[in-house]
Enzyme design. Structure first.
Site, short mmCIF file in Angstrom:
data_model
loop_
_atom_site.label_atom_id
_atom_site.label_comp_id
_atom_site.label_asym_id
_atom_site.label_seq_id
_atom_site.Cartn_x
_atom_site.Cartn_y
_atom_site.Cartn_z
CB SER A 131 67.69 13.81 46.14
OG SER A 131 67.16 14.16 44.89
N1 SAH Z 1 65.60 17.46 43.78
C1 SAH Z 1 64.34 16.83 44.03
C2 SAH Z 1 64.32 15.50 43.33
C3 SAH Z 1 62.97 15.13 42.90
S1 SAH Z 1 62.92 13.67 41.90
C4 SAH Z 1 64.12 16.68 45.52
O1 SAH Z 1 65.12 16.62 46.26
O2 SAH Z 1 62.98 16.58 45.96
C5 SAH Z 1 63.10 14.36 40.28
C6 SAH Z 1 62.02 15.31 39.86
O3 SAH Z 1 62.25 15.60 38.47
C7 SAH Z 1 60.60 14.77 39.94
O4 SAH Z 1 59.82 15.63 40.72
C8 SAH Z 1 60.13 14.73 38.48
O5 SAH Z 1 58.76 15.02 38.32
C9 SAH Z 1 61.00 15.79 37.85
N2 SAH Z 1 61.18 15.69 36.40
C10 SAH Z 1 61.38 14.59 35.64
N3 SAH Z 1 61.52 14.92 34.35
C11 SAH Z 1 61.43 16.27 34.29
C12 SAH Z 1 61.48 17.22 33.22
N4 SAH Z 1 61.68 16.85 31.95
N5 SAH Z 1 61.34 18.53 33.52
C13 SAH Z 1 61.14 18.94 34.80
N6 SAH Z 1 61.06 18.09 35.86
C14 SAH Z 1 61.20 16.77 35.60
#
Ligand code: SAH
Length: 220
Positions: A66
């Protein structure tokens, strides 16, 4: 410029903190947490030189770490204290998790991509984040065995409010969640759980990768 050592004190970290403050991250504890998390440890090697820019970056599997501003604003909106038990949905690189960890009692984090989780868990060990527990799974169902949570942070956007998560929020608890039907039309909501139900408040527009729930995937 050194790529080692604590993140704080480096000119590019100070620049980032000043930018975040100017754009509305005013909570000193949140700024302090961002200052101490070495974001360079959460990005892919080819993006090391951009680790402290205020941008989202690819982390593999079509996902992104993010944007620091979004991490700052969402963390600040969560109103954390050191007694909070926090659920995070979408561990990804673990950057948001690492910012949450020093501001609360414990973070339970769920990531649906096992491959991302493996790399991220190694980061948590490396950084000695001992109050984080992460598992692979569909976070849109929450973590019933650990509920209720004082705070919930969702870092992927669903088309509607994930009802199961509201049910796992303690009364008086707060959830920060991006919701929107298209990537160009998402907003971050703050949900406050009450004895009778919940209140919802729109905070700011945002662009997140989709929250993919297992049931949706099977239908697709
Ligand atoms: N907070 C993280 C953001 C990653 S992007 C960072 O700063 O790196 C969002 C993440 O949510 C992705 O890795 C994606 O695989 C995950 N995601 C999407 N749907 C999901 C679900 N239903 N359960 C768990 N993770 C999920």
């Amino acid at each position: 410029m050194s790529k080692r050592g604590p993140a704080g004190g480096e000119p590019r970290v100070i620049r980032l903190l000043m930018e975040l403050r100017r754009l509305g991250v005013t909570d000193a504890a949140v700024l302090g947490a961002i200052e101490r998390v070495p974001r360079e440890k959460f990005v892919l090697p080819q993006f090391l030189d951009q680790a402290y820019e205020n941008i989202a970056l690819p982390i593999g599997e079509g996902q992104t770490i993010s944007q620091p501003l979004v991490v700052g604003l969402m963390t600040q909106a969560l109103e954390l204290n050191d007694r909070c038990k926090v659920l995070e949905v979408g561990t990804g690189s673990g950057y948001q998790t690492a910012v949450l960890a020093p501001l609360c009692r414990r973070v339970y984090s769920i990531e649906r991509h096992k491959s991302l989780l493996k790399t991220t868990e190694a980061r948590f060990r490396d950084l000695r984040l001992t109050n984080v527990t992460a598992i692979a799974g569909d976070g849109s169902r929450g973590w019933p065995e650990q509920a209720p949570f004082d705070r919930i942070m969702v870092t992927a956007a669903g088309t509607k409010l994930p009802e199961a998560l509201i049910g796992q929020l303690a009364v008086g608890g707060v959830m920060i969640v991006p919701v929107g039907s298209r990537s160009s039309d998402q907003e971050v909501l703050r949900i406050r759980r009450t004895a009778e139900g919940y209140h919802s408040e729109s905070l700011f527009p945002v662009r997140f990768v989709p929250l993919v729930s297992d049931s949706e995937e099977k239908r697709a």
